[in-house]
Design an enzyme around this catalytic site. Structure first.
Site, PDB file in Angstrom:
ATOM      1  N   ASP A  95      11.135  -6.253   3.083  1.00  0.00           N
ATOM      2  CA  ASP A  95       9.984  -6.510   3.715  1.00  0.00           C
ATOM      3  C   ASP A  95       9.255  -7.756   3.109  1.00  0.00           C
ATOM      4  O   ASP A  95       8.169  -7.907   2.948  1.00  0.00           O
ATOM      5  CB  ASP A  95       8.802  -5.391   3.760  1.00  0.00           C
ATOM      6  CG  ASP A  95       9.418  -4.135   4.498  1.00  0.00           C
ATOM      7  OD1 ASP A  95      10.150  -4.414   5.354  1.00  0.00           O
ATOM      8  OD2 ASP A  95       9.172  -2.755   4.326  1.00  0.00           O
TER       9      ASP A  95
ATOM     10  N   GLU B 170       8.106  -3.819  15.418  1.00  0.00           N
ATOM     11  CA  GLU B 170       7.334  -3.809  14.328  1.00  0.00           C
ATOM     12  C   GLU B 170       7.230  -5.228  13.339  1.00  0.00           C
ATOM     13  O   GLU B 170       7.839  -6.107  14.046  1.00  0.00           O
ATOM     14  CB  GLU B 170       7.764  -2.589  13.304  1.00  0.00           C
ATOM     15  CG  GLU B 170       9.290  -2.661  12.991  1.00  0.00           C
ATOM     16  CD  GLU B 170       9.782  -1.609  11.848  1.00  0.00           C
ATOM     17  OE1 GLU B 170       9.151  -0.782  11.674  1.00  0.00           O
ATOM     18  OE2 GLU B 170      10.782  -1.714  11.635  1.00  0.00           O
TER      19      GLU B 170
HETATM   20  O1  FUB Z   1      10.141  -0.676   4.668  1.00  0.00           O
HETATM   21  C1  FUB Z   1       9.376   0.173   5.323  1.00  0.00           C
HETATM   22  C2  FUB Z   1       9.446  -0.065   6.909  1.00  0.00           C
HETATM   23  O2  FUB Z   1      10.695  -0.698   7.491  1.00  0.00           O
HETATM   24  C3  FUB Z   1       8.572  -1.331   7.281  1.00  0.00           C
HETATM   25  O3  FUB Z   1       7.111  -1.114   7.189  1.00  0.00           O
HETATM   26  C4  FUB Z   1       9.033  -2.115   8.625  1.00  0.00           C
HETATM   27  O4  FUB Z   1       8.688  -3.270   8.874  1.00  0.00           O
HETATM   28  C5  FUB Z   1      10.637  -1.889   8.313  1.00  0.00           C
HETATM   29  O5  FUB Z   1      11.000  -2.803   7.526  1.00  0.00           O
END
Ligand code: FUB
Length: 469
Positions: A34, A221
């Site tokens: 991330d 997301e």
């Molecule tokens: O790293 C945990 C979660 O997975 C993140 O918050 C999302 O964006 C995905 O990458």
């Protein structure tokens, strides 16, 4: 016998544009999912999560920072915040972003709360590398929902800051001037084929995922909000088939309406279900940060930051970007005649980093045949007389070799490491250099041992420098 003097002349500066080595993922000492880039003064910072090796879900507990002046040698600044920094957080230290305003640094994070939902919090510091402190002692955004993840913040030219976030749904608020509170209600951005290429993701069943293929794309997301040439961009992790892609929408206003513009990175062999990214300009170039599961033994729950350079099309659109092993080229050279941290590296194998209160971050768990590579070190023309390194070792037998341009390249110096009095008792160890070195070289610190098995730790390594003739 007459001693033959070896003269090693480095590559000219123009050769910095030739990439011949693997550079992605950019951090090898631990996982770095991330990635959220931030430019401050003359450096690029990457704020990341920290996947824990061996797990089968995103059970993460801390956040990390690295920085670079040249985009290839990354200095590890350790773990300024973890779940323990937020009294209300219990688990899942997920995606985060840090922004600077008026000399303060606001690190927006998300984590699971004691109520099992996800919430967004913010830590504040006077420095990009901390120490950071929970600004509120409670979450900034908490609605009892699982959708409160992946905060992204952009401060517009008029000083107004916007916080976007979401999973499946995309929300935003206008932050107040203090950056740690907001005005008005939380708004949700409506999703349509026109705005994000697909419909809101209603669930995660196989049936639903297959149905989504009939759409161009869909917001999942990892939103990344920024502005360039008066246009607002929203990059996000979308869904394509069974893994995430990186897609984007643009708008003429910070709160939409958003117009779907297509996929940036899709169908790449990243070995990871998620593909969380960030885009930023630095020293006149544009970069895409994303993550892959490509370190040895990694995968969807062991993700690492990778970087690609790209050029916007003349109309401001973003081209399709493919992942590479080579990554990006150095933007500057390293000065070998000042103190350089051992945890500044372009590539490393068979070593890790750790930190303590006494000396900060250092290199540890060095093992036979491991190495650190520092790219584009400029020795100039004057010549080098000696090398020194700050090292701690509870046991002797370790050897630090200093080589040029490859792990088996010309050996400039060798330090046979004695017991220094403990693994945290640091001594400056020196070696004379007789070769005549000039120009730009990659420097390799190679770890060897005298009758030492591959499993034993050799020494800890904090910093190094060369001395001019
Ligand atoms: O790293 C945990 C979660 O997975 C993140 O918050 C999302 O964006 C995905 O990458």
């Amino acid at each position: 016998m007459k001693k033959v003097k070896i003269i090693i002349t480095g590559l000219a500066l123009c050769s910095l544009s030739t990439t011949i080595f693997a550079q992605n993922p950019v951090i090898q000492t631990h996982f770095s999912p991330d990635p959220a880039p931030m430019v401050y003064k003359d450096k690029m910072y990457i704020y990341t999560g920290d996947d824990i090796p061996g797990y089968d879900f995103y059970y993460m507990t801390k956040w990390r920072v690295h920085s670079s002046e040249d985009m290839v040698n990354w200095t590890d600044h350790g773990v300024p915040i973890s779940l323990e920094s937020f009294s209300w957080a219990r688990d899942r230290a997920w995606a985060a972003q840090c922004v600077q305003k008026d000399g303060k640094f606001y690190w927006y994070i998300c984590a699971q709360t004691v109520n099992n939902d996800m919430a967004i919090g913010v830590a504040v510091s006077d420095s990009p590398i901390g120490p950071f402190k929970d600004a509120l002692g409670k979450p900034l955004i908490t609605t009892g929902s699982w959708d409160n993840i992946d905060p992204t913040v952009f401060i517009d030219e008029d000083g107004q800051a916007y916080l976007y976030w979401g999973n499946g749904h995309l929300f935003y608020v206008k932050l107040n001037k203090d950056m740690v509170s907001y005005e008005g209600k939380i708004s949700e951005i409506p999703q349509s084929v026109e705005s994000f290429g697909g419909l809101r993701r209603p669930g995660k069943s196989d049936e639903v995922l297959q149905k989504q293929e009939k759409f161009e794309d869909v917001f999942v997301e990892g939103p990344w909000f920024y502005k360039r040439n008066k246009q607002y961009y929203m990059m996000y992790a979308g869904m394509t088939g069974r893994t995430e892609c990186l897609s984007y929408a643009t708008s003429q206003s910070p709160i939409g309406p958003w117009k779907y513009k297509g996929k940036i990175m899709t169908d790449q062999p990243t070995n990871s279900f998620t593909n969380h990214g960030g885009i930023i300009d630095f020293k006149g170039k544009s970069y895409l940060f994303y993550h892959t599961g490509l370190l040895p033994g990694a995968g969807s729950y062991g993700r690492s930051t990778a970087i690609e350079e790209f050029k916007y099309n003349p109309d401001g659109s973003i081209p399709k970007i493919t992942m590479t092993k080579e990554g990006v080229n150095p933007l500057a050279t390293v000065n070998p005649y000042k103190r350089n941290e051992a945890e500044m590296m372009a590539w490393s194998e068979k070593c890790k980093t750790a930190e303590n209160k006494k000396i900060g971050v250092y290199v540890t768990e060095t093992r036979v045949n491991g190495f650190i590579k520092v790219r584009a070190v400029d020795f100039g023309t004057q010549g080098v007389s000696a090398f020194s390194a700050s090292i701690a070792a509870g046991l002797d037998g370790g050897i630090l070799e200093v080589r040029l341009d490859s792990v088996t390249g010309t050996k400039l110096a060798q330090i046979e490491v004695p017991r220094t009095g403990g693994w945290d008792v640091w001594k400056t160890l020196n070696a004379k250099i007789s070769e005549s070195v000039s120009g730009v070289h990659d420097v390799y610190f190679v770890f060897q041992g005298k009758n030492i098995t591959a499993g034993r730790e050799l020494f800890n390594f904090d910093y190094w420098s060369f001395q001019k003739k």
